[in-house]
Write a protein that holds these residues in place. Structure first.
Motif, short mmCIF file in Angstrom:
data_model
loop_
_atom_site.label_atom_id
_atom_site.label_comp_id
_atom_site.label_asym_id
_atom_site.label_seq_id
_atom_site.Cartn_x
_atom_site.Cartn_y
_atom_site.Cartn_z
N GLY A 125 0.94 -0.72 -0.26
CA GLY A 125 0.01 0.01 -0.32
C GLY A 125 0.55 1.05 0.04
N PHE A 126 1.74 1.49 -0.35
CA PHE A 126 2.59 2.55 -0.14
C PHE A 126 3.11 2.73 -1.50
CE2 PHE A 126 4.35 0.11 3.77
CZ PHE A 126 4.57 1.28 4.06
N SER A 127 2.79 4.40 -1.63
CA SER A 127 3.27 4.94 -2.89
C SER A 127 4.33 5.65 -3.43
CB SER A 127 2.19 5.96 -3.16
OG SER A 127 2.72 7.32 -1.76
N VAL A 128 5.05 6.09 -3.93
CA VAL A 128 6.16 6.51 -4.54
C VAL A 128 6.76 7.40 -5.41
CG1 VAL A 128 9.05 5.45 -5.88
CG2 VAL A 128 6.90 4.20 -5.44
N VAL A 188 4.05 5.71 2.04
CA VAL A 188 5.57 6.26 1.26
C VAL A 188 6.70 6.13 0.85
CG1 VAL A 188 6.14 8.56 1.87
CG2 VAL A 188 5.61 8.09 -0.37
N VAL A 189 7.25 4.97 -0.05
CA VAL A 189 8.35 5.00 0.06
C VAL A 189 9.60 5.89 -1.34
CG1 VAL A 189 8.50 3.00 0.34
CG2 VAL A 189 8.07 2.99 -2.12
N SER A 202 33.05 -0.57 1.38
CA SER A 202 31.65 -0.63 1.46
C SER A 202 30.97 0.91 0.96
CB SER A 202 31.09 -1.33 2.62
OG SER A 202 32.04 -0.69 3.56
N HIS A 203 31.87 2.12 1.22
CA HIS A 203 31.03 3.03 0.89
C HIS A 203 31.66 4.27 0.03
CE1 HIS A 203 30.84 2.42 5.65
NE2 HIS A 203 30.22 2.86 5.13
N SER A 204 30.94 4.40 -0.59
CA SER A 204 30.70 5.71 -2.18
C SER A 204 30.06 6.59 -1.76
CB SER A 204 30.02 4.68 -3.33
OG SER A 204 30.03 5.53 -4.05
N PRO A 205 31.46 7.68 -2.06
CA PRO A 205 30.59 8.78 -2.37
C PRO A 205 29.68 9.40 -2.59
CG PRO A 205 32.38 9.08 -3.62
CD PRO A 205 32.47 7.95 -2.86
N ILE A 206 28.92 8.51 -3.44
CA ILE A 206 27.15 8.82 -4.01
C ILE A 206 26.78 7.32 -4.08
CG2 ILE A 206 28.28 8.32 -6.66
CD1 ILE A 206 25.76 9.48 -7.55
N PHE A 207 25.30 7.64 -3.27
CA PHE A 207 25.22 5.62 -3.14
C PHE A 207 23.81 5.49 -3.30
CE2 PHE A 207 24.46 6.11 1.27
CZ PHE A 207 24.69 7.13 1.88
N ASN A 208 22.97 5.11 -2.87
CA ASN A 208 21.76 4.88 -3.16
C ASN A 208 20.51 4.22 -1.54
OD1 ASN A 208 20.41 5.37 -6.24
ND2 ASN A 208 22.42 4.47 -6.48
N GLN A 209 19.79 5.13 -1.91
CA GLN A 209 19.02 5.13 -0.38
C GLN A 209 17.80 4.39 -0.64
OE1 GLN A 209 19.86 8.33 2.83
NE2 GLN A 209 21.32 6.53 4.05
N PHE A 210 17.06 3.81 0.63
CA PHE A 210 15.86 3.58 -0.30
C PHE A 210 14.99 4.22 1.44
CE2 PHE A 210 11.44 1.07 -0.76
CZ PHE A 210 11.05 0.90 -2.17
N GLU A 211 14.27 4.56 1.66
CA GLU A 211 13.15 5.68 2.64
C GLU A 211 12.25 5.44 3.02
OE1 GLU A 211 15.21 7.33 4.07
OE2 GLU A 211 14.02 7.80 5.88
N GLY A 212 11.02 4.78 3.79
CA GLY A 212 9.92 4.75 4.23
C GLY A 212 9.37 5.33 4.94
N LEU A 213 8.40 5.60 4.53
CA LEU A 213 7.44 6.96 5.79
C LEU A 213 6.20 6.30 6.12
CD1 LEU A 213 7.68 8.80 8.03
CD2 LEU A 213 6.78 10.29 5.60
N ALA A 214 5.51 6.15 7.22
CA ALA A 214 4.10 5.82 7.51
C ALA A 214 3.22 6.80 8.67
CB ALA A 214 3.65 4.50 7.98
#
Ligand code: DAH
Length: 339
Positions: A125-128, A188-189, A202-214
């Motif tokens: 049920g999350f929107s993006v 929402v994600v 294991s760390h890059s100056p640019i990377f990708n995250q994924f956030e969630g909020l309810a």
């Protein structure tokens, strides 16, 4: 004179017959019909021919000229045809030859994981949503309960553009943007790129995250746990277990760090989980009431949970990728393994 003309004719016709290219044929044309060609010279010599012989001689020279021109034209046509044929033959394409296999592209592993994640959370049920990578200090920090000069800013090595603008260090910035502009219920994600001055395997100056909020009425830690349990089982495997450990983030209270059973050894202990059977994958918690209030949401009426993790880290665990750099070097030998 007549003999001379016959000789010229014989030589010219012989040369025309033996010419094999249009270039050679052109040489013959110049040699006989050119300005100082043999036939032209004969015509110029007419001045020395006795007057009474001139009409007969003129006729002979004209016949010679016509005969040579005719032969030249005929041969020119023939050679042009032959050359055209050769050219077509040389340019022919053998459509029956086997070809080099056509290379088709593959989706980047981060794209594969991001799409899979979106599917999983859409199913719950999350929107993006998406937001800016160049972000104001207000959304990236202050509205998330991280005031200027707060020690917790040290947790993230920030690229500052100026005092008030940063390259976002966390997709959590979108929590603040969403809460200040939308009314609950919110589910929402937010996938997206983030930046930190950090660089190792294991760390890059640019990377990708994924956030969630309810955010809704009566949201509890149980809802968070259930949601993360479902997510972990879908992205890794059905037997994956989730464990919540107390932690600290300024924007959640209480805060947790979340581990999953190692997808390599299924909890037995291996190199990936450093023998513990567990790998840490994300931070989460109950949205700090102070954050709700700062963003204009009544904390007496609403509560919420939030979580955030690295898409890179999920890809590394799931595919057994040992170095985060592999995800950003675009080496075809690496990328083509993901189909
Ligand atoms: N933004 C945090 C980080 O980058 C991760 C995080 C922790 C996100 C807790 C959250 C949360 O939404 O509730 O380290």
């Amino acid at each position: 004179m007549k003999e001379k003309l016959d000789g010229i004719k014989r030589d010219a016709i012989a040369m025309i017959e033996s010419a094999e290219t249009t270039a050679q044929l052109n040489d013959v044309r110049v040699k006989y019909l050119g300005k100082s060609g043999a036939i032209s010279l004969v015509m110029r010599d007419m001045a020395n021919v006795p007057k009474e012989d001139r009409p007969a001689m003129g006729k002979l020279v004209n016949e010679l000229r016509t005969a040579v021109e005719g032969a030249l034209n005929e041969k020119t046509e023939l050679l042009a045809e032959r050359e055209e044929e050769l050219k077509l033959k040389a340019e022919a394409i053998d459509v029956t030859l086997p070809v080099d296999g056509k290379r088709t592209g593959t989706l980047h592993p981060l794209t594969l994981i991001r799409r899979e994640l979106i599917d999983i959370f859409a199913g719950m049920g999350f929107s993006v949503d998406e937001g800016p990578e160049i972000e104001s200090d207000l959304f990236n920090f202050q509205l998330l309960n991280i005031p200027k000069d707060h020690p917790s800013r040290d947790m993230q090595d920030t690229f500052y553009i100026n005092d008030n603008i940063v390259l976002r260090t966390q997709t959590s910035a979108m929590q603040a943007r969403i809460m200040t502009t939308q009314k609950p219920p919110i589910r929402v994600v937010v996938p997206g790129k983030v930046y930190r001055s950090d660089d190792d395997t294991s760390h890059s100056p640019i990377f990708n995250q994924f956030e969630g909020l309810a955010i809704d009425k009566h949201i509890t830690m149980g809802d968070l746990q259930g949601c993360l349990q479902t997510f972990a089982q879908k992205i890794f495997s059905k037997d994956t277990k989730v464990r919540l450990r107390p932690s600290y983030f300024p924007f959640t209270e209480p805060s947790v760090e979340v581990d999953v059973t190692c997808s390599m050894c299924h909890g037995k202990g291996c190199r990936v989980c450093k023998g513990t059977g567990w790998v840490e994958i994300l931070g989460a918690g109950i949205v700090n009431p102070a954050v709700l209030e700062m963003c204009g949401i009544d904390s007496g009426k609403y509560s919420g949970f939030a979580f955030g993790f690295g898409i890179d880290r999920i890809a590394m665990i799931k595919y057994g990728i040992p170095n985060i750099k592999l995800l950003y070097e675009n080496d075809m030998r690496f990328l083509k393994q993901f189909n």
